[in-house]
Scaffold this motif. Structure first.
Motif, PDB file in Angstrom:
ATOM      1  N   UNK A 192     -15.199 -52.888  70.949  1.00  0.00           N
ATOM      2  CA  UNK A 192     -14.818 -51.628  70.303  1.00  0.00           C
ATOM      3  C   UNK A 192     -13.719 -50.960  71.131  1.00  0.00           C
ATOM      4  N   UNK A 193     -12.487 -50.949  70.606  1.00  0.00           N
ATOM      5  CA  UNK A 193     -11.343 -50.418  71.343  1.00  0.00           C
ATOM      6  C   UNK A 193     -11.429 -48.903  71.529  1.00  0.00           C
ATOM      7  N   UNK A 194     -12.215 -48.231  70.707  1.00  0.00           N
ATOM      8  CA  UNK A 194     -12.282 -46.763  70.776  1.00  0.00           C
ATOM      9  C   UNK A 194     -13.323 -46.281  71.779  1.00  0.00           C
ATOM     10  N   UNK A 195     -14.521 -46.864  71.707  1.00  0.00           N
ATOM     11  CA  UNK A 195     -15.635 -46.333  72.504  1.00  0.00           C
ATOM     12  C   UNK A 195     -16.068 -47.270  73.627  1.00  0.00           C
ATOM     13  N   UNK A 218     -17.506 -37.470  69.882  1.00  0.00           N
ATOM     14  CA  UNK A 218     -18.462 -38.467  69.411  1.00  0.00           C
ATOM     15  C   UNK A 218     -19.615 -37.791  68.673  1.00  0.00           C
ATOM     16  N   UNK A 219     -20.187 -38.549  67.761  1.00  0.00           N
ATOM     17  CA  UNK A 219     -21.312 -38.049  66.982  1.00  0.00           C
ATOM     18  C   UNK A 219     -22.492 -38.991  67.125  1.00  0.00           C
ATOM     19  N   UNK A 220     -23.691 -38.439  67.239  1.00  0.00           N
ATOM     20  CA  UNK A 220     -24.903 -39.251  67.160  1.00  0.00           C
ATOM     21  C   UNK A 220     -25.070 -39.743  65.723  1.00  0.00           C
ATOM     22  N   UNK A 221     -25.553 -40.976  65.606  1.00  0.00           N
ATOM     23  CA  UNK A 221     -25.904 -41.483  64.272  1.00  0.00           C
ATOM     24  C   UNK A 221     -27.177 -42.299  64.387  1.00  0.00           C
ATOM     25  N   UNK A 222     -28.072 -42.111  63.422  1.00  0.00           N
ATOM     26  CA  UNK A 222     -29.282 -42.942  63.386  1.00  0.00           C
ATOM     27  C   UNK A 222     -28.894 -44.354  62.954  1.00  0.00           C
ATOM     28  N   UNK A 223     -29.571 -45.323  63.533  1.00  0.00           N
ATOM     29  CA  UNK A 223     -29.298 -46.723  63.180  1.00  0.00           C
ATOM     30  C   UNK A 223     -30.545 -47.538  63.463  1.00  0.00           C
ATOM     31  N   UNK A 224     -30.584 -48.758  62.946  1.00  0.00           N
ATOM     32  CA  UNK A 224     -31.604 -49.726  63.333  1.00  0.00           C
ATOM     33  C   UNK A 224     -30.927 -50.770  64.199  1.00  0.00           C
ATOM     34  N   UNK A 225     -31.462 -50.951  65.404  1.00  0.00           N
ATOM     35  CA  UNK A 225     -30.844 -51.901  66.319  1.00  0.00           C
ATOM     36  C   UNK A 225     -31.903 -52.845  66.881  1.00  0.00           C
TER      37      UNK A 225
END
Ligand SMILES: [Zn+2]
Ligand SMILES: [Zn+2]
Length: 352
Positions: free
Chosen positions: A122-125, A1-8
């Motif tokens: 989300x079937x992956x995570x 897994x990778x961290x990603x910046x997002x607006x939530x």
């Protein structure tokens, strides 16, 4: 897994703020994308504020965004359609079961097991999918679209939802060349409907409550403008339209538009008013008229639409904003204070 910046958003009443989310390690069928632009769709706001709780409740935190244009950074070993460096798009869907009747008929948007780009299991995570208000996304290659390189990426982003939503019903109606086509409402959807109907050679009439929009309607490709609050103008066009695309999401009197249709005329709804619309049976009986609905489009048709846009130089009219202005943009969208779509420049997320 990778961290990603997002607006939530953390709840239905919270603003969108900087957050860190997880993106999966690309599988052999996946495409990893650096997001360049993401359009702001009204569905984003509905979902963030849990306004569709009755049939699609929102799971928080919520990262919206399904009008994504970006650059491929890596692909899995089995990926054949895309390569690092390609300009690509992701719309409202990121997966489906590939096996049901809808998928076999290339209308994956109606697959009972479709995975939507955000707020979908989300079937992956585990948890739910996170959308395009983010620096990166990882998507199965069959849901990644090619963006013609000559299109402006900021203006191309809204094609992935507003574009296909209006292109699909126009194409489905048949050959509209030379036909009289009405577009009700001149917002994010309507302005794309005008561009497509014009490009297909229709005689395009914008039907609006706002006389102030007439000049812009003509600039976008309309041949004529009717102000729907003027009974004389409406009466003068009664029974003359072949097809009307109704993009209005607010409550409105659909019977007034049914009167405009001629024999076998059809009106297609692509907006989603909150309450049921009362329909006069007589307005349908006389003239054998039809009401229909349409929802985005399948993946193959979305690619066809993008290729058509590449050939005809069609993009959305956008106001590009940094992501730090997204909450303000939502308030302005509610007031229709945008011509005609916001597109978030994701470079603005890098400094955060
Ligand atoms: Zn949308
Ligand atoms: Zn399916």
């Amino acid at each position: 897994m990778h961290d990603a910046k997002a607006y939530s958003a953390a709840s239905a009443t919270s603003p969108l703020v900087l957050d860190t989310i997880q993106r999966r390690e690309p599988t052999e069928r996946d495409v990893a994308i650096e997001i360049l632009y993401c359009g702001i769709c009204h569905s984003d706001l509905h979902t963030v504020r849990d306004e569709w709780a009755d049939f699609m409740p929102t799971t928080y935190p919520c990262v919206p965004g399904h009008e994504i244009v970006g650059r491929v950074t890596a692909v899995g070993d089995a990926v054949t359609a895309h390569a690092p460096g390609d300009l690509v798009g992701v719309g409202c869907l990121v997966d489906s079961d590939h096996s049901c009747r809808a998928c076999s008929n290339h209308v994956e948007q109606f697959c009972p097991n479709a995975t939507f780009t955000y707020n979908s299991p989300d079937a992956h995570l585990g948890g739910v999918t996170y959308g395009g208000y983010s620096e990166r996304i990882v998507v199965d290659e069959s849901f990644v679209l090619r963006i013609p390189s000559k299109l402006d990426p900021a203006g191309a982003a809204p094609l992935l939802c507003a574009g296909i939503t209006t292109y699909s019903p126009i194409r489905r109606w048949g050959n509209i060349e030379g036909k009289k086509v009405g577009v009700v409402g001149l917002g994010g959807l309507g302005h794309m409907g005008v561009k497509f109907a014009h490009a297909f050679g229709a005689r395009v009439v914008v039907i609006t409550t706002s006389p102030a929009k007439a000049e812009d309607a003509r600039r976008l490709g309309a041949d004529e403008v009717i102000v729907s609050t003027d009974p004389e103008q409406m009466a003068a066009h009664a029974g003359t339209f072949d097809f009307i695309l109704d993009t209005v999401s607010a409550d409105h009197d659909i019977n007034a538009y049914l009167q405009l249709l001629g024999l076998d005329g059809e009106i297609t709804l692509v907006g989603a008013p909150e309450k049921p619309l009362p329909v006069s049976a007589f307005a349908l009986l006389f003239g054998r008229k039809r009401i229909s609905g349409s929802l985005i489009g399948g993946i193959a048709e979305t690619q066809e639409m993008l290729d058509f846009c590449g050939e005809h130089g069609i993009t959305a009219d956008v106001e590009v904003i940094p992501i730090q202005q997204v909450n303000e943009a939502y308030e302005r969208m509610l007031k229709s204070d945008v011509k005609y779509r916001f597109s978030i420049d994701m470079a603005s997320l890098k400094g955060e």
